[in-house]
Design a protein around this motif. Structure first.
Motif, PDB file in Angstrom:
ATOM      1  N   VAL A 116       6.322  -7.504   2.768  1.00  0.00           N
ATOM      2  CA  VAL A 116       5.787  -7.043   4.061  1.00  0.00           C
ATOM      3  C   VAL A 116       6.849  -7.197   5.155  1.00  0.00           C
ATOM      4  O   VAL A 116       7.609  -8.157   5.174  1.00  0.00           O
ATOM      5  CB  VAL A 116       4.500  -7.801   4.428  1.00  0.00           C
ATOM      6  CG1 VAL A 116       4.778  -9.235   4.830  1.00  0.00           C
ATOM      7  CG2 VAL A 116       3.741  -7.066   5.514  1.00  0.00           C
ATOM      8  N   GLY A 117       6.894  -6.220   6.052  1.00  0.00           N
ATOM      9  CA  GLY A 117       7.855  -6.296   7.150  1.00  0.00           C
ATOM     10  C   GLY A 117       8.069  -4.940   7.765  1.00  0.00           C
ATOM     11  O   GLY A 117       7.503  -3.945   7.330  1.00  0.00           O
ATOM     12  N   ARG A 128      -3.004  -4.171   4.790  1.00  0.00           N
ATOM     13  CA  ARG A 128      -4.199  -4.053   5.643  1.00  0.00           C
ATOM     14  C   ARG A 128      -5.122  -2.958   5.162  1.00  0.00           C
ATOM     15  O   ARG A 128      -6.326  -2.998   5.397  1.00  0.00           O
ATOM     16  CB  ARG A 128      -3.787  -3.797   7.099  1.00  0.00           C
ATOM     17  CG  ARG A 128      -3.154  -5.000   7.779  1.00  0.00           C
ATOM     18  CD  ARG A 128      -2.508  -4.594   9.078  1.00  0.00           C
ATOM     19  NE  ARG A 128      -1.538  -3.529   8.850  1.00  0.00           N
ATOM     20  CZ  ARG A 128      -0.830  -2.930   9.786  1.00  0.00           C
ATOM     21  NH1 ARG A 128      -0.989  -3.282  11.040  1.00  0.00           N
ATOM     22  NH2 ARG A 128       0.036  -1.983   9.484  1.00  0.00           N
ATOM     23  N   THR A 157      11.272   5.936   2.826  1.00  0.00           N
ATOM     24  CA  THR A 157       9.840   5.672   2.994  1.00  0.00           C
ATOM     25  C   THR A 157       9.385   6.420   4.244  1.00  0.00           C
ATOM     26  O   THR A 157      10.184   7.089   4.900  1.00  0.00           O
ATOM     27  CB  THR A 157       9.571   4.165   3.164  1.00  0.00           C
ATOM     28  OG1 THR A 157      10.166   3.734   4.391  1.00  0.00           O
ATOM     29  CG2 THR A 157      10.155   3.363   2.009  1.00  0.00           C
ATOM     30  N   SER A 162      16.776  -7.090   4.654  1.00  0.00           N
ATOM     31  CA  SER A 162      17.350  -5.830   5.167  1.00  0.00           C
ATOM     32  C   SER A 162      18.843  -6.023   5.371  1.00  0.00           C
ATOM     33  O   SER A 162      19.308  -7.149   5.608  1.00  0.00           O
ATOM     34  CB  SER A 162      16.695  -5.481   6.503  1.00  0.00           C
ATOM     35  OG  SER A 162      17.403  -4.430   7.154  1.00  0.00           O
ATOM     36  N   ILE A 169      12.005  -9.435   0.449  1.00  0.00           N
ATOM     37  CA  ILE A 169      12.632  -8.156   0.808  1.00  0.00           C
ATOM     38  C   ILE A 169      13.094  -8.254   2.255  1.00  0.00           C
ATOM     39  O   ILE A 169      12.294  -8.236   3.187  1.00  0.00           O
ATOM     40  CB  ILE A 169      11.666  -6.969   0.619  1.00  0.00           C
ATOM     41  CG1 ILE A 169      11.051  -6.989  -0.786  1.00  0.00           C
ATOM     42  CG2 ILE A 169      12.416  -5.656   0.875  1.00  0.00           C
ATOM     43  CD1 ILE A 169      12.035  -6.926  -1.944  1.00  0.00           C
ATOM     44  N   THR A 206      16.035   3.574   3.272  1.00  0.00           N
ATOM     45  CA  THR A 206      15.265   3.864   2.056  1.00  0.00           C
ATOM     46  C   THR A 206      14.216   4.897   2.405  1.00  0.00           C
ATOM     47  O   THR A 206      13.539   4.774   3.432  1.00  0.00           O
ATOM     48  CB  THR A 206      14.601   2.572   1.541  1.00  0.00           C
ATOM     49  OG1 THR A 206      15.610   1.561   1.430  1.00  0.00           O
ATOM     50  CG2 THR A 206      13.937   2.776   0.201  1.00  0.00           C
ATOM     51  N   ALA A 231       0.025 -10.598   9.540  1.00  0.00           N
ATOM     52  CA  ALA A 231       0.570 -11.047  10.826  1.00  0.00           C
ATOM     53  C   ALA A 231      -0.295 -12.146  11.428  1.00  0.00           C
ATOM     54  O   ALA A 231      -0.054 -12.573  12.557  1.00  0.00           O
ATOM     55  CB  ALA A 231       0.693  -9.868  11.784  1.00  0.00           C
ATOM     56  N   LYS A 277      14.950 -10.877  10.021  1.00  0.00           N
ATOM     57  CA  LYS A 277      15.371 -10.686   8.626  1.00  0.00           C
ATOM     58  C   LYS A 277      16.483 -11.678   8.258  1.00  0.00           C
ATOM     59  O   LYS A 277      16.554 -12.133   7.111  1.00  0.00           O
ATOM     60  CB  LYS A 277      15.825  -9.244   8.408  1.00  0.00           C
ATOM     61  CG  LYS A 277      14.690  -8.224   8.405  1.00  0.00           C
ATOM     62  CD  LYS A 277      13.685  -8.462   7.288  1.00  0.00           C
ATOM     63  CE  LYS A 277      12.826  -7.235   7.046  1.00  0.00           C
ATOM     64  NZ  LYS A 277      11.810  -7.450   5.979  1.00  0.00           N
ATOM     65  N   SER A 285       0.810  -1.228   0.000  1.00  0.00           N
ATOM     66  CA  SER A 285       0.000   0.000   0.000  1.00  0.00           C
ATOM     67  C   SER A 285       0.834   1.264   0.000  1.00  0.00           C
ATOM     68  O   SER A 285       0.335   2.337  -0.317  1.00  0.00           O
ATOM     69  CB  SER A 285      -0.951   0.002   1.206  1.00  0.00           C
ATOM     70  OG  SER A 285      -0.225   0.050   2.416  1.00  0.00           O
ATOM     71  N   ARG A 286       2.100   1.167   0.371  1.00  0.00           N
ATOM     72  CA  ARG A 286       2.966   2.352   0.381  1.00  0.00           C
ATOM     73  C   ARG A 286       4.428   1.888   0.375  1.00  0.00           C
ATOM     74  O   ARG A 286       4.715   0.685   0.364  1.00  0.00           O
ATOM     75  CB  ARG A 286       2.679   3.220   1.613  1.00  0.00           C
ATOM     76  CG  ARG A 286       2.836   2.477   2.909  1.00  0.00           C
ATOM     77  CD  ARG A 286       2.744   3.380   4.118  1.00  0.00           C
ATOM     78  NE  ARG A 286       2.973   2.571   5.300  1.00  0.00           N
ATOM     79  CZ  ARG A 286       2.006   2.086   6.093  1.00  0.00           C
ATOM     80  NH1 ARG A 286       0.740   2.369   5.836  1.00  0.00           N
ATOM     81  NH2 ARG A 286       2.311   1.338   7.119  1.00  0.00           N
ATOM     82  N   GLY A 345      19.038  -1.004   2.432  1.00  0.00           N
ATOM     83  CA  GLY A 345      19.509  -0.174   3.536  1.00  0.00           C
ATOM     84  C   GLY A 345      18.512   0.949   3.717  1.00  0.00           C
ATOM     85  O   GLY A 345      17.367   0.858   3.253  1.00  0.00           O
ATOM     86  N   TRP A 385      11.397   6.823   7.439  1.00  0.00           N
ATOM     87  CA  TRP A 385      12.442   7.839   7.570  1.00  0.00           C
ATOM     88  C   TRP A 385      11.861   9.240   7.446  1.00  0.00           C
ATOM     89  O   TRP A 385      12.276  10.144   8.165  1.00  0.00           O
ATOM     90  CB  TRP A 385      13.535   7.623   6.495  1.00  0.00           C
ATOM     91  CG  TRP A 385      14.302   6.370   6.763  1.00  0.00           C
ATOM     92  CD1 TRP A 385      14.012   5.114   6.306  1.00  0.00           C
ATOM     93  CD2 TRP A 385      15.440   6.226   7.614  1.00  0.00           C
ATOM     94  NE1 TRP A 385      14.904   4.198   6.815  1.00  0.00           N
ATOM     95  CE2 TRP A 385      15.804   4.860   7.615  1.00  0.00           C
ATOM     96  CE3 TRP A 385      16.218   7.113   8.368  1.00  0.00           C
ATOM     97  CZ2 TRP A 385      16.886   4.366   8.341  1.00  0.00           C
ATOM     98  CZ3 TRP A 385      17.299   6.626   9.092  1.00  0.00           C
ATOM     99  CH2 TRP A 385      17.622   5.263   9.072  1.00  0.00           C
TER     100      TRP A 385
END
Ligand SMILES: NC(=O)c1ccc[n+]([C@@H]2O[C@H](COP(=O)([O-])OP(=O)(O)OC[C@H]3O[C@@H](n4cnc5c(N)ncnc54)[C@H](OP(=O)(O)O)[C@@H]3O)[C@@H](O)[C@H]2O)c1
Length: 262
Positions: free
Chosen positions: A85-86, A39, A187, A140, A138, A185, A59, A156, A16-17, A183, A190
């Motif tokens: 997802v994570g 979700r 989103t 990390s 994905i 990123t 989850a 991870k 979703s993002r 590393g 951050w």
């Protein structure tokens, strides 16, 4: 370059993002029919053409099963599975260290970063085997180095190991499995004041913009900047392509050079 993805199908989790949204966008732009799970369905996700958005809480075992079922109903078969997802759960984000992370946080972290992916992959594998498809997990840089919080890095590391195990077990039957390890990123983790960096900045009494400007030097990002989600999505899209058909079991860093070891 024609990535030969037109007409293929993909299931993307955490779509979703952030990085998952950009992976969904990039695959759809290559003509892939994508089922995108999260979700919530954000306006950005809902606006993507050729994408079926599916709400599910990964989850939980029931959420993972429901996502695979609904995605299969929408797509028929799966050529590509991106387990994106994570993330760090809120309690661990605030933890001072190992002694501050309780069983519940460890459990939630593993549900979100590992078990959801185990369940979705198990559900999608029969189809991926029929289609000689590809799984991209994905992970990390936290899987390879001791960055806090420890529950996240540990989960991870397990995810990266899962990719390798899947590559070994199913590679001979035509299914590739790969890891992409981002590393820092750009989103919401951050850039949003309520995210991971916002918490760290507040703890130091620093302004978020100033804190972010210092992140490359403090984390040793050789390129001097955070990675953009679309850059990681471009890597994932290439790995999903038949042009990458003999890449299997590898872990690709997308970290601007944070990790210094070979
Ligand atoms: N950003 C970084 O700096 C960075 C660095 C290294 C690794 N990574 C990894 O890259 C991946 C994506 O990170 P990101 O920064 O793009 O994350 P993000 O912006 O926080 O997005 C996470 C995505 O996962 C979904 N999600 C969260 N919990 C979920 C649940 N229980 N069930 C289903 N969907 C759920 C979210 O949507 P909903 O909230 O609507 O469910 C959202 O679409 C994660 O695996 C993360 O660990 C990120």
């Amino acid at each position: 370059m024609d990535l030969q993805l037109t007409g293929k199908t993909a299931l993307v989790t955490g779509a979703s993002r952030g990085i998952g949204l950009e992976i969904t966008r990039a695959l759809a732009a290559e003509g892939v029919r994508v089922a995108a799970g999260a979700r919530t369905v954000t306006p950005e996700l809902a606006a993507l053409p050729g994408v079926t958005a599916i709400t599910a809480d990964l989850a939980t075992p029931a959420g993972a099963a429901a996502l695979v079922d609904q995605a299969a109903a929408a797509l028929g078969e799966f050529d590509v599975l991106v387990n994106n997802v994570g993330g760090v759960v809120p309690a661990s984000m605030r933890a001072a260290g190992f002694l501050d992370i309780d069983d519940e946080s460890w459990q939630r972290t593993f549900e979100l970063n590992l078990f959801g992916t185990v369940r979705v992959t198990r559900g999608a594998l029969p189809s991926l085997l029929r289609r000689r498809g590809v799984i991209i997990n994905i992970s990390s840089i936290g899987a390879r180095a001791a960055f806090p919080p420890v529950d996240y890095g540990t989960a991870k590391a397990a995810l990266t190991n899962l990719s390798k195990a899947l590559a070994e077990e199913f590679g001979g039957r035509g299914v590739r499995a790969l890891t992409v390890s981002p590393g820092p990123t750009r989103t919401r983790n951050w850039s949003d004041p309520g995210g991971y960096a916002g918490d760290l900045a507040r703890a130091e009494g620093a302004d978020l913009d100033r804190f972010l400007a210092e992140v490359p030097a403090r984390m040793g990002i050789t390129t001097g900047r955070l990675t953009e989600p679309a850059e990681t999505a471009a890597l994932v899209t290439f790995l999903a392509s038949p042009l990458a058909g003999n890449l299997n079991g590898a872990d690709y860093l997308a970290d601007g050079g944070v990790l210094k070891t070979v």
